[in-house]
Design an enzyme around this catalytic site. Structure first.
Site, PDB file in Angstrom:
ATOM      1  CD  GLU A  85      49.439  45.789  43.463  1.00  0.00           C
ATOM      2  OE1 GLU A  85      49.947  45.161  42.506  1.00  0.00           O
ATOM      3  OE2 GLU A  85      49.752  46.960  43.757  1.00  0.00           O
ATOM      4  CG  PHE A 126      49.155  59.535  40.120  1.00  0.00           C
ATOM      5  CD1 PHE A 126      49.817  59.057  38.991  1.00  0.00           C
ATOM      6  CD2 PHE A 126      49.555  59.088  41.369  1.00  0.00           C
ATOM      7  CE1 PHE A 126      50.852  58.150  39.116  1.00  0.00           C
ATOM      8  CE2 PHE A 126      50.604  58.180  41.491  1.00  0.00           C
ATOM      9  CZ  PHE A 126      51.243  57.712  40.369  1.00  0.00           C
ATOM     10  CD  GLN A 127      49.308  54.825  41.887  1.00  0.00           C
ATOM     11  OE1 GLN A 127      49.020  54.971  43.068  1.00  0.00           O
ATOM     12  NE2 GLN A 127      50.298  54.041  41.469  1.00  0.00           N
ATOM     13  CE  LYS A 136      46.352  59.657  50.737  1.00  0.00           C
ATOM     14  NZ  LYS A 136      47.531  60.084  49.955  1.00  0.00           N
ATOM     15  CG  MET A 141      45.562  21.441  28.735  1.00  0.00           C
ATOM     16  SD  MET A 141      45.376  19.636  28.736  1.00  0.00           S
ATOM     17  CE  MET A 141      44.964  19.322  30.440  1.00  0.00           C
TER      18      MET A 141
END
Lengths: 174, 590
Positions: free
Chosen positions: B53, B115-116, B165, B485
């Protein structure tokens, strides 16, 4: 000419009114801004002031150099649900008040003395038992602090202060 | 105008279509299944499936920065949303318009540790311009429109819309509004204050050693603003420097362009910053990588600052003439006034100023010691620049580190929106997914991610996305087997103790390219370089070019942290000697 104002200029106090949409999370946006950018909050009050327009008013007392205060005002203005930001110090005369509830538990002379001082400060008794009082006092921060200090040897148990509410003098809003 | 009942998902897709969105970068998951179901039943919104993502946000950033349009992301709740945080913070720091749609657990489960579930609005609040939790399907269409308005207008930035949802499965009527949205509290100021602009014109016209310092704000204002800047520069003959974010706002070939400013900017740009008497800052924010030590920054100049964001003004450096407004609007007004007053800087003074600048220029601060046996990273970029200049369909992205600075020094940009790099946040792993987004927006263009081998591994999985959509992105890896760097700073400031900066067990990038269905090329000696660059450009597929470069090369010039602009380290042979106090101050700076 360049001056490192963050370092060289002394801090001042600022009382800031912020008019915001009364929606979930808006206080977190304002408070998060202060914590995230390392600004101080000395006092904070918030409540809905116009239910029909869905507006809340947040009053923040903070301190910093002039450069930091101007930065705070600009950062607040940048928050999407913020309608208006006003720094009372630069906007002219204003009134600041705070309310405190002060609980004192004592007996005998100390109890009498507490009542007498409360009278001088025009504090009201809003709860009383045989051994305690709850005083309600309104005024400037200094006045409330002075009252609390005087109550300390007289059996001070607890203090609940609302934080500063401020409004400009004269007929104009804010 | 329809009033038919639609589900939240259908409304979402419809609003996005109405807003002119043509592509979404995303990754499905439980909470966004209804939205993905609606997506697959239409054809006008294209979905690009990334492999993580975070890459979706960088891809949307690349898309947005190369087109000027809003980049759109769709991810699921919980880890889908938290993986986006780095990209959102990146877009926030670099003012990139991105709308990130995140799934959320149903409203009745919010706060239950479902959940999630993650507090997406809470987590993303400090790294977005604004964010929303949609609690009622009736608000959905308005909030999506508002999110696009906020992301794209004023100082652009990322906006998150969290979509439970049950909201996207509930039904509501949808009506397309007839008029553009007016926001009750959000109203960015575009036009600058007339008196301030007038004051600025007089100040600049009176300058003897003027400098224009322009940044990413010009690019965000649109190509017209870059044209106005170019006009102003040509009209006045004032030396002009650009920030890392501003490269391309003025053509690199313009004779008044004196190179990039800042820690690894050109000697002439930094000396001009230090010695100028009037500085016109346009859409830049006096970032610490630009200013160096703030108390020694441009000590004798009067400063004019044009910025759309009032909070950028007087944040780090005190300015004399602040102008709050859009760079394009303000420059247009500024030029009109300049012309109508027949203003001009003192010609003799300007000539003397240019003579001094030419002396600094002649010291060739980007020069390096060539080698017959090792490919110098600077040489690799010079060759790349030679093979890409003259084309206007070349887009460059970078990762973060030494290669990024060399790319900024050695690649020349003639136009805005052709250079995508993570400036503010400095996000390693930005370049490959950003290039993916650029290539989606410009399918026929030559899109090159100038990368380091350490950075690119942070989002290597996106090679798979390139394969899926047949995107011919070129990854040009300056492979020095170090986090370059980090190694450079350890060499300079930590006694050469190279703690964990060596990239051990690197993959064989040629085989890795082949594993992803791409073409792998490698150059290990200077005489192989030319052919590899040519083949990379000529290959109509994704390519990883593994350019094995000198591992010990450092980026010069460098203004060490804690030093002023006139204390530039030019090469390994010279060192700026800082007094103890400034050295200690520098050590704690990033």
């Amino acid at each position: 000419m360049p001056v490192d104002e963050k370092k060289n200029v002394s801090a001042r106090k600022a009382t800031i009114a912020v008019l915001v949409d009364n929606e979930p999370g808006v206080l977190a946006r304002v408070v998060g801004l202060f914590s995230g950018r390392g600004y101080n909050i000395d006092s904070l009050t918030v409540n809905e002031v116009d239910a029909s327009a869905g507006l809340s008013r947040i009053t923040i007392v903070t301190s910093g150099t002039e450069m930091v205060i101007v930065q705070i005002l600009a950062q607040l203005q940048r928050i999407v649900p913020v309608h208006r930001v006003c720094d009372f110090v630069t906007q002219g005369l204003h009134v600041e008040r705070e309310l405190a509830l002060v609980k004192v538990a004592s007996s005998g002379d100390k109890r009498v003395e507490a009542l007498r001082i409360a009278d001088i400060f025009r504090a009201r008794v809003v709860d009383s038992t045989i051994g305690s009082f709850v005083f309600e006092i309104t005024g400037s921060l200094d006045k409330i602090s002075a009252f609390v200090d005087l109550m300390r040897p007289l059996g001070l148990v607890d203090v609940s202060r609302t934080g500063v509410a401020a409004i400009s003098r004269g007929p104009d809003p804010i | 105008m329809t009033d038919k009942q639609m589900t939240g998902s259908e409304i979402l897709v419809k609003v996005l279509q109405d807003l002119g969105v043509d592509v979404i970068f995303g990754y499905p998951g439980g909470a966004v299944l209804p939205i993905y179901d609606a997506l697959c039943q239409q054809n006008s919104l294209r979905h690009i499936l990334v492999r993580q993502e975070g890459a979706a946000v960088h891809a949307a950033e690349g898309y947005a920065r190369s087109t000027g349009k809003v980049g759109v992301v769709l991810v699921t709740s919980g880890p889908g949303a938290t993986n986006c945080v780095t990209g959102l913070a990146d877009a926030w720091m670099d003012s990139v318009p991105v709308v990130c749609l995140t799934g959320q657990v149903p409203t009745h489960l919010i706060g239950n540790d479902a959940f999630q579930e993650a507090d997406t609005v809470g987590i993303t609040r400090p790294c977005t311009k604004h964010n929303y939790l949609v609690k009622d399907v009736g608000d959905l269409a308005r909030i999506i429109r508002e999110a696009f308005l906020v992301a794209a207008s004023g100082r652009p930035g990322p906006v998150v819309v969290d979509l439970p949802k049950d909201v996207v499965t509930a039904a509501a009527a949808y009506t397309r509004p007839s008029s553009p949205m007016q926001h009750p509290s959000y109203n960015p100021r575009l036009k600058g204050d007339h008196e301030r602009i007038s004051e600025a014109v007089d100040l600049l016209a009176g300058a003897r050693q003027p400098l224009i310092y322009a940044g990413g704000g010009i690019i965000n204002s649109g190509p017209a603003a870059s044209q106005l800047l170019t006009n102003l520069v040509n009209m006045t003959g004032i030396p002009t420097t650009l920030t890392l974010m501003g490269l391309g706002a003025l053509p690199a070939s313009n004779r008044n362009f004196i190179g990039m400013v800042g820690m690894h900017g050109s000697l002439e740009a930094n000396m001009c910053m230090h010695d100028c008497d009037v500085m016109l800052c346009v859409g830049a924010r006096f970032d610490d990588r630009v200013t160096g030590r703030t108390d020694a920054f441009s000590p004798d100049s009067h400063k004019i600052h044009i910025d759309i964001d009032a909070s950028s003004i007087n944040k780090n450096i005190h300015v004399d003439v602040p102008i709050i407004g859009d760079c394009g609007y303000v420059l247009e007004h500024f030029i009109k006034l300049w012309k109508s007053r027949q203003a001009r800087c003192d010609g003799d003074a300007l000539d003397r100023w240019w003579t001094r600048i030419d002396e600094w220029r002649q010291r060739k601060s980007f020069s390096y010691k060539p080698s017959d046996t090792l490919i110098k990273p600077q040489l690799a970029l010079e060759v790349l620049n030679r093979h890409t200049s003259g084309r206007d369909d070349v887009y460059i992205t970078t990762e973060v580190g030494q290669h990024q600075m060399w790319a900024a020094q050695f690649l020349h940009f003639e136009k805005p929106n052709h250079w995508m790099t993570s400036g503010g946040l400095g996000t390693m792993g930005y370049g490959l997914p950003a290039a993916l987004g650029v290539q989606i927006a410009h399918p026929d263009a030559l899109v090159i991610d100038v990368a380091g081998e350490a950075s690119i591994l942070m989002n290597m999985q996106e090679m798979s996305t390139l394969a899926q959509y047949r995107l011919p992105v070129k990854a040009f890896i300056l492979n020095n087997r170090w986090m370059g760097m980090v190694r450079q700073w350890q060499e300079f400031f930590f006694g050469g103790r190279y703690s964990e900066s060596y990239m051990d067990s690197l993959p064989d990038f040629v085989k890795l390219a082949e594993a992803y269905g791409a073409v792998g090329l490698r150059a290990t000696t200077p005489d192989e370089l030319e052919a590899v660059v040519e083949e990379m450009i000529a290959t109509p597929r994704a390519v990883i070019a593994d350019i094995v470069v000198d591992p010990d090369e450092n980026v010069y010039p460098m203004i060490p942290a804690g030093a002023a602009h006139n204390q530039v380290t030019m090469s390994p042979d010279e060192e700026v000697v800082l007094d103890q106090a400034h050295r200690e101050e520098g050590m704690v700076l990033v």
